[in-house]
Design a protein around this motif. Structure first.
Motif, mmCIF file in Angstrom:
data_model
loop_
_atom_site.group_PDB
_atom_site.id
_atom_site.type_symbol
_atom_site.label_atom_id
_atom_site.label_comp_id
_atom_site.label_asym_id
_atom_site.label_seq_id
_atom_site.Cartn_x
_atom_site.Cartn_y
_atom_site.Cartn_z
ATOM 1 N N LYS A 1 -5.745 -16.915 -35.962
ATOM 2 C CA LYS A 1 -6.342 -15.833 -36.533
ATOM 3 C C LYS A 1 -7.610 -15.256 -35.706
ATOM 4 O O LYS A 1 -8.480 -15.765 -35.185
ATOM 5 C CB LYS A 1 -7.035 -15.972 -38.093
ATOM 6 C CG LYS A 1 -7.605 -14.970 -38.831
ATOM 7 C CD LYS A 1 -8.276 -15.189 -40.115
ATOM 8 C CE LYS A 1 -9.585 -15.933 -39.978
ATOM 9 N NZ LYS A 1 -10.259 -16.213 -41.169
ATOM 10 N N GLU B 1 -3.534 -7.892 -45.060
ATOM 11 C CA GLU B 1 -2.253 -7.667 -44.587
ATOM 12 C C GLU B 1 -2.057 -6.424 -43.706
ATOM 13 O O GLU B 1 -2.964 -5.525 -43.949
ATOM 14 C CB GLU B 1 -1.040 -7.636 -45.645
ATOM 15 C CG GLU B 1 -0.816 -8.926 -46.555
ATOM 16 C CD GLU B 1 -0.068 -8.552 -47.735
ATOM 17 O OE1 GLU B 1 0.178 -7.498 -48.040
ATOM 18 O OE2 GLU B 1 0.464 -9.519 -48.466
ATOM 19 N N LEU B 2 -1.233 -6.000 -42.819
ATOM 20 C CA LEU B 2 -1.178 -5.005 -41.908
ATOM 21 C C LEU B 2 -0.995 -3.774 -42.873
ATOM 22 O O LEU B 2 -1.380 -2.532 -42.629
ATOM 23 C CB LEU B 2 0.006 -5.229 -41.018
ATOM 24 C CG LEU B 2 -0.232 -6.208 -39.823
ATOM 25 C CD1 LEU B 2 1.099 -6.106 -39.051
ATOM 26 C CD2 LEU B 2 -1.566 -6.352 -39.304
ATOM 27 N N LYS C 1 2.350 -9.445 -43.016
ATOM 28 C CA LYS C 1 1.682 -10.358 -42.094
ATOM 29 C C LYS C 1 0.135 -9.822 -41.954
ATOM 30 O O LYS C 1 -0.122 -8.868 -42.277
ATOM 31 C CB LYS C 1 2.407 -10.201 -40.764
ATOM 32 C CG LYS C 1 3.702 -10.596 -40.508
ATOM 33 C CD LYS C 1 4.201 -10.845 -39.241
ATOM 34 C CE LYS C 1 5.739 -11.184 -39.051
ATOM 35 N NZ LYS C 1 6.215 -11.148 -37.962
ATOM 36 N N LYS C 2 -0.442 -11.047 -41.577
ATOM 37 C CA LYS C 2 -1.654 -10.999 -41.293
ATOM 38 C C LYS C 2 -2.200 -11.290 -39.745
ATOM 39 O O LYS C 2 -1.599 -12.245 -39.378
ATOM 40 C CB LYS C 2 -2.532 -11.698 -42.329
ATOM 41 C CG LYS C 2 -2.523 -11.506 -43.976
ATOM 42 C CD LYS C 2 -3.543 -12.314 -44.693
ATOM 43 C CE LYS C 2 -3.257 -11.907 -46.022
ATOM 44 N NZ LYS C 2 -4.175 -12.819 -46.866
ATOM 45 N N ALA C 3 -3.121 -10.667 -39.340
ATOM 46 C CA ALA C 3 -3.500 -10.848 -37.945
ATOM 47 C C ALA C 3 -4.834 -11.370 -37.794
ATOM 48 O O ALA C 3 -5.156 -12.082 -37.329
ATOM 49 C CB ALA C 3 -3.017 -9.799 -37.228
ATOM 50 N N ASN C 4 -5.825 -10.635 -38.192
ATOM 51 C CA ASN C 4 -7.241 -10.445 -37.850
ATOM 52 C C ASN C 4 -8.149 -10.129 -38.989
ATOM 53 O O ASN C 4 -7.898 -9.477 -40.006
ATOM 54 C CB ASN C 4 -7.416 -9.359 -36.947
ATOM 55 C CG ASN C 4 -6.524 -9.310 -35.684
ATOM 56 O OD1 ASN C 4 -6.676 -10.358 -35.169
ATOM 57 N ND2 ASN C 4 -5.872 -8.302 -35.338
ATOM 58 N N LYS D 1 0.474 -12.076 -34.688
ATOM 59 C CA LYS D 1 0.226 -12.334 -35.866
ATOM 60 C C LYS D 1 0.220 -13.989 -36.293
ATOM 61 O O LYS D 1 0.741 -13.897 -37.510
ATOM 62 C CB LYS D 1 0.833 -11.480 -36.924
ATOM 63 C CG LYS D 1 0.928 -9.885 -36.692
ATOM 64 C CD LYS D 1 1.718 -9.390 -35.843
ATOM 65 C CE LYS D 1 1.765 -7.881 -35.904
ATOM 66 N NZ LYS D 1 2.356 -7.172 -34.717
ATOM 67 N N GLU E 1 6.714 -6.142 -32.819
ATOM 68 C CA GLU E 1 7.579 -6.640 -33.701
ATOM 69 C C GLU E 1 9.116 -6.135 -33.318
ATOM 70 O O GLU E 1 10.160 -6.540 -34.026
ATOM 71 C CB GLU E 1 7.474 -5.991 -35.281
ATOM 72 C CG GLU E 1 6.232 -6.609 -35.844
ATOM 73 C CD GLU E 1 6.214 -8.087 -36.087
ATOM 74 O OE1 GLU E 1 7.284 -8.678 -35.936
ATOM 75 O OE2 GLU E 1 5.043 -8.477 -36.248
ATOM 76 N N ASN F 1 -4.644 -10.738 -31.387
ATOM 77 C CA ASN F 1 -3.531 -11.656 -32.251
ATOM 78 C C ASN F 1 -2.248 -10.884 -32.413
ATOM 79 O O ASN F 1 -1.761 -10.666 -33.524
ATOM 80 C CB ASN F 1 -3.936 -12.115 -33.336
ATOM 81 C CG ASN F 1 -3.289 -13.116 -34.122
ATOM 82 O OD1 ASN F 1 -2.120 -13.735 -33.430
ATOM 83 N ND2 ASN F 1 -3.420 -13.398 -35.310
#
Length: 736
Positions: free
Chosen positions: A568, A600-601, A438-441, A563, A260, A560
């Motif tokens: 995904k 979410e992270l 944020k969501k990634a995996n 994100k 980020e 990912n």
């Protein structure tokens, strides 16, 4: 003939004296440039010496440090190459000067004499014959100190020195050695000595460099500004946390997810805290690979000549880079590297081990200590270090606070309990909450071992996914690699990467991994935890052994990274039969705490703190072990300084990490007998392995000292594909 010979000798003496005066003037000029009021205030406050007294000490060490060159013995060295000890001769005229004695209790230490005597870092212990005769011009030069003082200090000189030579200076070496022991044990004296010696050493080198074509950069040509830095960014607008860092003037703790923009934010923070163009930016990372990659990145933000790189393999890396750009390594490179390896560059990228190694020294690396005093320090991936090293960092942070050296600590996730142990829980926290939303995996826990699920892994691979498999040991990673090959995975579609590759092959492996990630064709990377912080990689799916929660979060960041909702990622976490190299309790708590789902992270950080809170509450044995390791690392700084033998010698390795198996770099027998490999390239062919392997695999050969390198030779089977071959080398199973 005698008259002619005397005339030539007299001309040489005059020439030498003129050169001495010119060199001395240059040293004084360079030394005065290196003094900044900020650092001077710090040293004055700690040492008890007034700022004016320290300035005078710097001037007179610069003025008198080379007067010993105005001796017949040194002139003989110039003409015939005979031995001489000009620092010893220089010190002989300073014995009677008491103006810079440091009084501590009943002890007087002549700092002027000690610094001049040791300005080439070594006491002349090997001196057998200390007869020396000053030239007549030496007294003239000595008596010029008042005139020079007025010229450079812009005021009249109130000091009154007499040119008196102490012929028995060697007899005082034992007492001077005791002074050095006292200096290293006394915090106030150690900082004053290191600061003044550091300035003298840098100035002496810079003045000597004027005689040659060598050029180096030790200060920003123009002090960087936020506005200029932003022009080099790949994005148009700063994020909230980057903006906050760009105006922050304190030591800070930065918690931002991976990928980020922490690097850019921390450099904006560093630029905001530069107080002149001699202030150093030191950026540390856990591994050589990550350091190399960041070094390449900082070139896009700063002038390349302003950037340095420090770690145990840095010279090899920089030599190759220099050869690509200039054709061959020359004296310009050698001189530049010599100075840059003590953190003289305006921006230095370093491994954390190198920073602490150079910082803890006294005598060998006084320049590094001086540069530390006027630096701003970024420590990235602070969560990645073991508990013992964190204990040392705690002591380091205390010293940073004492000297007002600002520190930016960065992590995607660091447990609150560890913050407390580090003593940084009250640092201002820079965070941006929406980035953790944020969501990634998607996380999937699997109640079986990874090797029992290889067909499922292949299904994902056939779906054209880039697959990352992380095993906890070299043995398990190698066996997984072999099984996948047996199941039909083509050699072009799979790469094995772990710690038992030659250094040159690890570099080739890394290049190969990045090449494959850039291609459209999917592939499988089987690796150990070495990829947690060493490679900036991005995969679609990960299959991993269970590991401590902080390690798992690091592994999550390899899938990912951007994100992307459309892309995904999937992460499958498998129970492990063998907890090594981790502890059962930590693995069990981690597996119990992690949940299945698409989170979410910020959820990861909650898991992290749950695990560590429970660890400290429920397992008193582990809590005590954590505290012991922290305390061990914390005491290492003062312990090492007590053990070092003054500045006569000091070790490069201080046992800062909690590593059960001590390792060395070894050369393999097949490379040793390969006549196509030059001795100067041996380091690239070495592998870091436990020293107990010597008992069974050592191959006794005559010492090789090419380029001052010496490696023991092991007779082990090896391949580029797998590294050390487990199946062909007995007794390696337990190690791997």
């Amino acid at each position: 003939m005698k008259i002619v010979a005397k005339k030539i000798e007299k001309d040489n003496q005059v020439l030498a004296t003129q050169s001495l005066e010119t060199h001395t003037n240059w040293v004084i000029e360079e030394a005065l440039k290196l003094i900044d009021d900020n650092s001077l205030n710090k040293v004055s406050k700690v040492s008890g010496f007034s700022k004016n007294k320290i300035l005078d000490l710097i001037f007179f060490t610069a003025y008198f440090h080379d007067i010993g060159k105005a001796t017949k013995e040194f002139q003989s060295t110039i003409r015939y190459g005979s031995n001489s000890y000009h620092s010893l001769y220089s010190a002989s005229v300073l014995v009677g000067i008491e103006d810079f004695d440091f009084l501590e209790g009943n002890r007087y230490i002549n700092l002027l004499l000690v610094i001049v005597l040791t300005h080439h870092t070594l006491l002349p212990y090997g001196v057998k014959d200390v007869k020396f005769n000053f030239l007549d011009e030496a007294k003239l030069f000595f008596n010029g100190y008042k005139k020079s003082y007025k010229k450079y200090m812009n005021k009249s000189c109130d000091y009154h020195f007499e040119f008196e030579i102490e012929k028995d200076i060697k007899l005082q070496l034992e007492a001077i050695e005791e002074d050095l022991q006292y200096i290293k044990a006394n915090h106030k004296l150690r900082i004053l000595y290191s600061y003044v010696s550091g300035i003298l050493n840098i100035a002496d080198w810079l003045a000597s460099a004027r005689f040659s074509d060598t050029q180096t950069v030790i200060a920003f040509k123009i002090q960087p500004s936020k506005e200029e830095f932003i022009k080099h960014l790949s994005f148009d607008k700063l994020r909230e946390f980057q903006e906050n860092l760009s105006v922050n003037s304190q030591s800070v703790l930065v918690e931002i997810p991976t990928g980020e923009g922490k690097t850019e934010g921390s450099l904006l923070w560093a630029i905001n805290n530069l107080y002149n163009n001699y202030t150093k930016i030191i950026y540390t990372l856990p591994t050589q690979t990550t350091s190399n990659k960041l070094y390449e990145r900082v070139h896009s933000f700063f002038d390349k000549k302003e950037c340095g790189l420090i770690h145990s393999s840095a010279k090899i890396y920089l030599e190759k880079e220099y050869e690509r750009e200039n054709g061959q390594v020359d004296e310009i490179f050698k001189s530049d590297f010599l100075l840059s390896k003590s953190f003289n560059k305006p921006v230095t990228v370093s491994t954390i081990d190198s920073l602490l190694k150079y910082f803890i020294n006294i005598g060998r690396f006084n320049i590094a200590t001086k540069n530390f005093l006027n630096s701003v320090i970024i420590i990235d991936e602070v969560h990645a270090y073991d508990l013992k090293l964190m204990g040392f960092l705690k002591r380091f942070f205390e010293l940073c606070r004492e000297f007002n050296v600002k520190v930016c600590l960065m992590s995607a996730s660091i447990p609150n309990k560890i913050k407390e142990l580090l003593g940084v829980e009250n640092y201002p926290l820079i965070i941006q909450k929406n980035l953790f939303e944020k969501k990634a995996n998607e996380i999937i826990k699997v109640e079986k071992i990874l090797d029992d699920d290889l067909e499922f892994i292949l299904e994902k691979f056939r779906d054209r996914k880039n697959i990352l498999i992380i095993r906890n040991t070299v043995k398990s990673a190698t066996l997984t690699f072999e099984k996948l090959r047996e199941l039909g995975v083509d050699s072009e579609d799979i790469v094995l990467y772990h710690s038992t590759f030659k250094k040159r092959d690890k570099t080739k492996k890394e290049e190969l991994i990045f090449q494959k990630l850039d291609n459209d064709k999917p592939f499988i990377l089987v690796a150990t935890q070495i990829v947690e912080v060493s490679l900036d990689i991005d995969f679609d799916v990960m299959f991993t052994d269970n590991a401590p929660i902080d390690s798992l979060i690091q592994r999550f960041g390899r899938v990912n990274r951007k994100k992307s909702i459309e892309r995904k990622g999937e992460i499958f976490i498998y129970r492990t039969q063998n907890p090594l190299p981790y502890r059962d309790t930590m693995l069990d708590l981690t597996f119990e705490t992690i949940e299945d789902g698409y989170f979410e992270l910020g959820k990861y950080v909650k898991w992290l703190n749950i695990v560590y809170d429970r660890l400290f509450e429920d397992d008193i044995v582990i809590k005590n072990e954590i505290t012991r390791l922290f305390d061990d690392g914390y005491g290492k700084y003062d312990e090492v300084l007590k053990k070092l033998d003054g500045i006569k010698k000091s070790l490069d390795n201080y046992d800062l990490r909690d590593i059960e198996q001590i390792k060395n770099d070894y050369l393999l027998y097949d490379d040793y007998i390969n006549e196509e490999i030059d001795e100067k390239d041996y380091y690239e062919y070495t592998i870091s392995l436990p020293i107990w392997l010597e008992k069974e695999y050592i191959h006794n050969v005559p010492q090789e000292i090419g380029n001052k390198l010496y490696y023991k030779v092991l007779k082990l089977d090896y391949s580029f594909e797998k590294g050390i071959l487990i199946e062909k080398n007995r007794n390696l199973v337990d190690f791997l």
